[in-house]
Scaffold this motif. Structure first.
Motif, mmCIF file in Angstrom:
data_model
loop_
_atom_site.group_PDB
_atom_site.id
_atom_site.type_symbol
_atom_site.label_atom_id
_atom_site.label_comp_id
_atom_site.label_asym_id
_atom_site.label_seq_id
_atom_site.Cartn_x
_atom_site.Cartn_y
_atom_site.Cartn_z
ATOM 1 N N ALA A 180 0.839 -1.197 0.000
ATOM 2 C CA ALA A 180 0.000 0.000 0.000
ATOM 3 C C ALA A 180 0.873 1.245 0.000
ATOM 4 N N VAL A 181 0.285 2.340 -0.462
ATOM 5 C CA VAL A 181 0.917 3.660 -0.376
ATOM 6 C C VAL A 181 -0.102 4.608 0.255
ATOM 7 N N VAL A 182 0.381 5.442 1.188
ATOM 8 C CA VAL A 182 -0.471 6.434 1.825
ATOM 9 C C VAL A 182 0.122 7.816 1.566
ATOM 10 N N TYR A 208 -4.134 4.718 -0.385
ATOM 11 C CA TYR A 208 -4.953 5.365 0.638
ATOM 12 C C TYR A 208 -4.621 6.856 0.679
ATOM 13 N N ALA A 209 -5.659 7.661 0.779
ATOM 14 C CA ALA A 209 -5.483 9.102 0.943
ATOM 15 C C ALA A 209 -5.735 9.461 2.400
ATOM 16 N N ALA A 210 -4.946 10.390 2.930
ATOM 17 C CA ALA A 210 -5.041 10.795 4.331
ATOM 18 C C ALA A 210 -5.432 12.265 4.403
ATOM 19 N N GLU A 211 -6.451 12.556 5.227
ATOM 20 C CA GLU A 211 -7.037 13.895 5.223
ATOM 21 C C GLU A 211 -7.364 14.353 6.652
ATOM 22 N N LEU A 290 0.885 9.354 8.535
ATOM 23 C CA LEU A 290 1.263 8.590 9.721
ATOM 24 C C LEU A 290 0.149 8.628 10.760
ATOM 25 N N ALA A 291 -0.519 9.769 10.894
ATOM 26 C CA ALA A 291 -1.618 9.882 11.856
ATOM 27 C C ALA A 291 -2.728 8.868 11.551
ATOM 28 N N VAL A 292 -3.069 8.704 10.269
ATOM 29 C CA VAL A 292 -4.151 7.754 9.952
ATOM 30 C C VAL A 292 -3.688 6.304 10.070
ATOM 31 N N VAL A 307 4.942 5.613 2.599
ATOM 32 C CA VAL A 307 4.362 6.819 3.184
ATOM 33 C C VAL A 307 5.035 8.019 2.520
ATOM 34 N N VAL A 308 4.259 8.828 1.806
ATOM 35 C CA VAL A 308 4.832 9.977 1.116
ATOM 36 C C VAL A 308 4.893 11.166 2.072
#
Length: 323
Positions: A180-182, A208-211, A290-292, A307-308
């Motif tokens: 996976a990539v977030v 996965y997108a993190a918002e 990282l938070a998600v 993790v970008v």
């Protein structure tokens, strides 16, 4: 009207075009964070990128793809910071003017960087409507080429080069790929570039997108099946306040596995944890992935996760845990 979306070939061409103007940023790991999350995390550190952010990839592709006639009029954009300074950097390398509309509330460090690269700033109120209205005036006065911070196909193709490098580095340095990539999501430029590249290069990798919870219009759009745009959300993640647009929505709606959110405190805690444990400077927007992951360990446990880390342009006088 939606532009013709960029292709994998466009991304490959972008990578060749921008190589002289970008860093091939490192991929770092942390045994502490692996133990804490139960996943193997691989951080693609675009905080070490030229101009301090991944956005220099898309900006450089747009600037160096212009004809001499187009370039002579310069470039213009609106941005809360990283695209503004990245476009200013790229324009400076080509020797052309760069006009930037920025919210008056944008971090001073980012304004200083824009001016340091030669960008000309016009300030606006911190809302999407004010930003776009002010920009319309600037473009009319200058005739400069508009390079949208994320809805521009040239920009999306450039951002896709980050995931190409990440996958190459995973095979070369670690001998395996990713599950996976977030990456963070605001307007969706990085996520769209990630979708563009991985859907061809590694289609089994989940994206996965993190918002931020306080700017969760992309998550609500994803659930509703159409774009929902908030005008002026308030979050410490200043780079993630803008809404999706047609081109980025096309990628997000087709290729993203899920959009996960984190609270303001969870974002700040993840940012502080990374500073303390990895000794790298990242801005709040970059801490959201990282938070998600920390918030949803069951999603990522036992997986290899890219993790970008999208940027490191932080106002050191206003660190969120000291306010």
């Amino acid at each position: 009207m939606t532009d013709i979306l960029p292709t994998y070939a466009d991304m490959l061409a972008a990578h060749e075009r921008i190589k002289p103007y970008i860093h091939r940023t490192p991929v770092l790991t942390s045994s502490f964070l692996n133990e804490k999350t139960g996943a193997e995390l691989f951080f693609k550190c675009e905080n070490f990128q030229k101009a301090g952010a991944f956005k220099v990839r898309g900006a450089s592709n747009a600037v160096f793809g212009l004809s001499d006639e187009q370039a002579a009029r310069g470039v213009a954009t609106h941005s809360s910071g990283n695209h503004a300074l990245s476009l200013s950097y790229a324009a400076g390398r080509r020797g052309i003017p760069c006009h930037v509309v920025m919210p008056r509330t944008a971090p001073q460090a980012k304004k200083d960087a824009v001016r340091g690269y030669g960008g000309i700033i016009t300030e606006c109120e911190p809302s999407t409507s004010s930003r776009e209205a002010t920009f319309a005036k600037v473009q009319e006065e200058t005739g400069a080429e508009f390079v949208h911070p994320y809805n521009d196909t040239r920009v999306i193709a450039g951002q896709g080069t980050c995931s190409k490098e990440l996958m190459e580095q995973m095979e070369a340095e670690y001998g395996h790929g990713l599950d996976a990539v977030v990456a963070p999501i605001g307007g969706g430029g990085m996520i769209s570039g990630t979708c563009l590249t991985l859907s061809t290069l590694a289609p089994d990798v989940k994206i996965y997108a993190a918002e931020p919870e306080q700017a969760d219009d992309a998550m609500r759009s994803f659930k509703a099946g159409h774009i929902i745009a908030d005008d002026a959300p308030d979050t410490v993640a200043d780079g993630l306040k803008v809404p999706l647009k047609e081109n980025t929505w096309a990628f997000v709606s087709q290729h993203v596995t899920d959009i996960l959110t984190a609270s303001e405190q969870e974002i700040i805690d993840a940012m502080k944890l990374t500073w303390a444990r990895m000794k790298i400077v990242m801005e709040p927007s970059c801490a959201v992935p990282l938070a998600v992951i920390l918030k949803n360990p069951e999603v990522f446990r036992g997986k290899r996760v890219g993790v970008v880390v999208t940027g490191g342009n932080v106002d050191l006088d206003k660190l969120p845990w000291t306010l």
